[in-house]
Design a protein around this motif. Structure first.
Motif, mmCIF file in Angstrom:
data_model
loop_
_atom_site.group_PDB
_atom_site.id
_atom_site.type_symbol
_atom_site.label_atom_id
_atom_site.label_comp_id
_atom_site.label_asym_id
_atom_site.label_seq_id
_atom_site.Cartn_x
_atom_site.Cartn_y
_atom_site.Cartn_z
ATOM 1 N N SER A 145 0.904 -1.329 -0.141
ATOM 2 C CA SER A 145 -0.072 -0.143 0.012
ATOM 3 C C SER A 145 0.995 1.304 -0.032
ATOM 4 C CB SER A 145 -0.947 0.037 1.212
ATOM 5 O OG SER A 145 -0.388 0.201 2.439
ATOM 6 N N GLY A 146 2.364 1.192 0.329
ATOM 7 C CA GLY A 146 2.878 2.367 0.691
ATOM 8 C C GLY A 146 2.687 3.065 2.052
ATOM 9 N N ILE A 147 1.891 2.515 2.660
ATOM 10 C CA ILE A 147 1.115 3.203 3.942
ATOM 11 C C ILE A 147 2.182 2.624 5.146
ATOM 12 C CG2 ILE A 147 -0.366 3.621 5.697
ATOM 13 C CD1 ILE A 147 -2.233 3.624 3.193
ATOM 14 N N ASP A 148 2.968 3.645 5.826
ATOM 15 C CA ASP A 148 3.862 3.017 6.900
ATOM 16 C C ASP A 148 3.332 3.502 8.342
ATOM 17 O OD1 ASP A 148 4.160 5.651 6.863
ATOM 18 O OD2 ASP A 148 6.471 5.504 6.735
ATOM 19 N N HIS A 149 1.835 3.760 8.585
ATOM 20 C CA HIS A 149 1.374 4.187 9.710
ATOM 21 C C HIS A 149 -0.066 3.824 9.826
ATOM 22 C CE1 HIS A 149 0.509 7.400 6.800
ATOM 23 N NE2 HIS A 149 -0.601 7.608 7.301
ATOM 24 N N SER A 150 -0.726 3.755 10.988
ATOM 25 C CA SER A 150 -2.050 3.455 11.248
ATOM 26 C C SER A 150 -3.012 4.280 10.449
ATOM 27 C CB SER A 150 -2.318 3.407 12.667
ATOM 28 O OG SER A 150 -1.869 2.358 13.287
ATOM 29 N N VAL A 151 -3.933 3.832 9.978
ATOM 30 C CA VAL A 151 -5.025 4.696 9.133
ATOM 31 C C VAL A 151 -6.311 3.902 9.081
ATOM 32 C CG1 VAL A 151 -4.160 4.039 6.793
ATOM 33 C CG2 VAL A 151 -5.158 6.178 7.034
ATOM 34 N N SER A 152 -7.388 4.736 9.146
ATOM 35 C CA SER A 152 -8.806 4.354 9.095
ATOM 36 C C SER A 152 -9.624 5.007 8.020
ATOM 37 C CB SER A 152 -9.584 4.574 10.470
ATOM 38 O OG SER A 152 -10.903 4.135 10.377
ATOM 39 N N THR A 153 -10.308 4.082 7.272
ATOM 40 C CA THR A 153 -11.293 4.752 6.230
ATOM 41 C C THR A 153 -12.581 4.580 6.657
ATOM 42 O OG1 THR A 153 -11.136 2.811 4.865
ATOM 43 C CG2 THR A 153 -9.509 4.828 4.572
ATOM 44 N N ILE A 154 -12.918 4.024 7.917
ATOM 45 C CA ILE A 154 -14.002 3.748 8.573
ATOM 46 C C ILE A 154 -15.147 4.908 8.195
ATOM 47 C CG2 ILE A 154 -15.805 2.912 10.354
ATOM 48 C CD1 ILE A 154 -13.803 0.766 9.355
ATOM 49 N N ASN A 155 -16.319 4.559 7.563
ATOM 50 C CA ASN A 155 -17.422 5.592 7.126
ATOM 51 C C ASN A 155 -18.573 5.086 8.091
ATOM 52 O OD1 ASN A 155 -19.521 6.842 6.169
ATOM 53 N ND2 ASN A 155 -18.699 6.879 3.993
ATOM 54 N N HIS A 156 -18.728 5.921 9.200
ATOM 55 C CA HIS A 156 -19.857 5.684 10.275
ATOM 56 C C HIS A 156 -21.305 6.055 9.594
ATOM 57 C CE1 HIS A 156 -17.430 4.770 13.426
ATOM 58 N NE2 HIS A 156 -16.582 5.501 13.215
ATOM 59 N N GLN A 157 -21.340 6.819 8.575
ATOM 60 C CA GLN A 157 -22.655 7.092 7.788
ATOM 61 C C GLN A 157 -23.172 5.848 7.066
ATOM 62 O OE1 GLN A 157 -20.184 9.408 7.108
ATOM 63 N NE2 GLN A 157 -20.943 11.304 8.108
ATOM 64 N N LYS A 158 -22.037 4.960 6.587
ATOM 65 C CA LYS A 158 -22.660 3.637 6.099
ATOM 66 C C LYS A 158 -22.987 2.602 6.870
ATOM 67 C CE LYS A 158 -19.703 3.922 1.836
ATOM 68 N NZ LYS A 158 -18.463 3.289 1.014
ATOM 69 N N ILE A 159 -22.366 2.766 8.172
ATOM 70 C CA ILE A 159 -22.661 1.903 9.257
ATOM 71 C C ILE A 159 -23.915 2.645 9.956
ATOM 72 C CG2 ILE A 159 -22.131 1.271 11.559
ATOM 73 C CD1 ILE A 159 -19.025 1.787 11.117
ATOM 74 N N ASP A 160 -24.306 3.411 10.059
ATOM 75 C CA ASP A 160 -25.753 4.076 10.282
ATOM 76 C C ASP A 160 -26.725 3.418 9.292
ATOM 77 O OD1 ASP A 160 -24.610 5.231 12.541
ATOM 78 O OD2 ASP A 160 -24.363 7.197 11.918
ATOM 79 N N ALA A 161 -26.450 3.679 7.954
ATOM 80 C CA ALA A 161 -27.541 3.361 7.031
ATOM 81 C C ALA A 161 -27.915 1.765 7.100
ATOM 82 C CB ALA A 161 -26.634 3.685 5.539
ATOM 83 N N PHE A 162 -26.527 0.900 7.305
ATOM 84 C CA PHE A 162 -26.796 -0.445 7.439
ATOM 85 C C PHE A 162 -27.673 -0.654 8.831
ATOM 86 C CE2 PHE A 162 -25.367 -4.397 9.355
ATOM 87 C CZ PHE A 162 -25.506 -5.300 8.423
ATOM 88 N N ILE A 163 -27.309 -0.052 9.904
ATOM 89 C CA ILE A 163 -28.230 -0.280 11.158
ATOM 90 C C ILE A 163 -29.677 0.020 11.002
ATOM 91 C CG2 ILE A 163 -28.830 0.669 13.328
ATOM 92 C CD1 ILE A 163 -25.512 1.153 13.735
ATOM 93 N N GLU A 164 -29.906 1.105 10.034
ATOM 94 C CA GLU A 164 -31.241 1.492 9.718
ATOM 95 C C GLU A 164 -31.912 0.645 8.849
ATOM 96 O OE1 GLU A 164 -33.320 5.158 7.142
ATOM 97 O OE2 GLU A 164 -31.588 5.819 8.533
#
Length: 178
Positions: free
Chosen positions: A152-171
């Motif tokens: 990935s070329g990434i050398d540190h912790s990173v998050s792309t978690i989208n809470h709107q998608k989680i909320d829509a799933f819950i709904e």
């Protein structure tokens, strides 16, 4: 109007009493974290969180609703989840189902989701989501860190978690089928 209100209240009571299993696999905690967010959002439902790596799987007969969660590692989901879905397919198709997949590559998320979950389950699911993913370097071993850095070329912790998608799933999971 009173009958309609009573009908709505009965539906809400039924949903609140609905036993829900959130069954997941998690290597570095991301899928577990998303599963916990979903559990917290399911209001007063009776929710059981079941980690296929740690927990004994109870009989699925006691659950009306089952949510399956997995994550992508080297292009695939964990073999425990694959085996679980294969062995429980008939039972899963008798339940209300939700599916979620944690993955970092948003461009590949749909393909990865389709490869992760069998078509029968995808077609049967009332809710599905790819809410993003994380590289959690604090939970990776040396080799995993090296592979993530190289690929990935990434050398540190990173998050792309989208809470709107989680909320829509819950709904979607909270909607009552009439």
């Amino acid at each position: 109007d009173l009958r309609q209100l009573q009908g709505v209240l009965i539906c809400i009571k039924k949903m609140n009493a609905m036993k829900t299993a959130i069954i997941y696999t998690s290597n570095h905690g991301t899928t577990e974290s998303v599963a916990q967010c979903i559990a917290n959002g399911l209001l007063d439902m009776d929710v059981s969180l079941i980690n296929l790596k740690k927990d004994k799987i109870p009989s699925l007969d006691v659950f009306e609703q089952i949510i399956l969660g997995a994550s992508i590692h080297a292009g695939n989901i964990q073999s425990r989840m694959k085996k679980f879905m294969a062995s429980q397919m008939v039972t899963l198709l008798e339940k209300r189902i939700g599916l979620f997949l944690c993955c970092m590559d948003e461009k590949q998320a749909e393909n990865q989701f389709n490869n992760a979950f069998p078509q029968l389950l995808r077609n049967h699911a009332i809710a599905s989501a790819c809410p993003g993913g994380e590289f959690n370097f604090n939970r990776m071993n040396f080799i995993e860190k090296a592979i993530v850095k190289k690929v990935s070329g990434i050398d540190h912790s990173v998050s792309t978690i989208n809470h709107q998608k989680i909320d829509a799933f819950i709904e979607r999971m909270l909607q009552v089928n009439e």
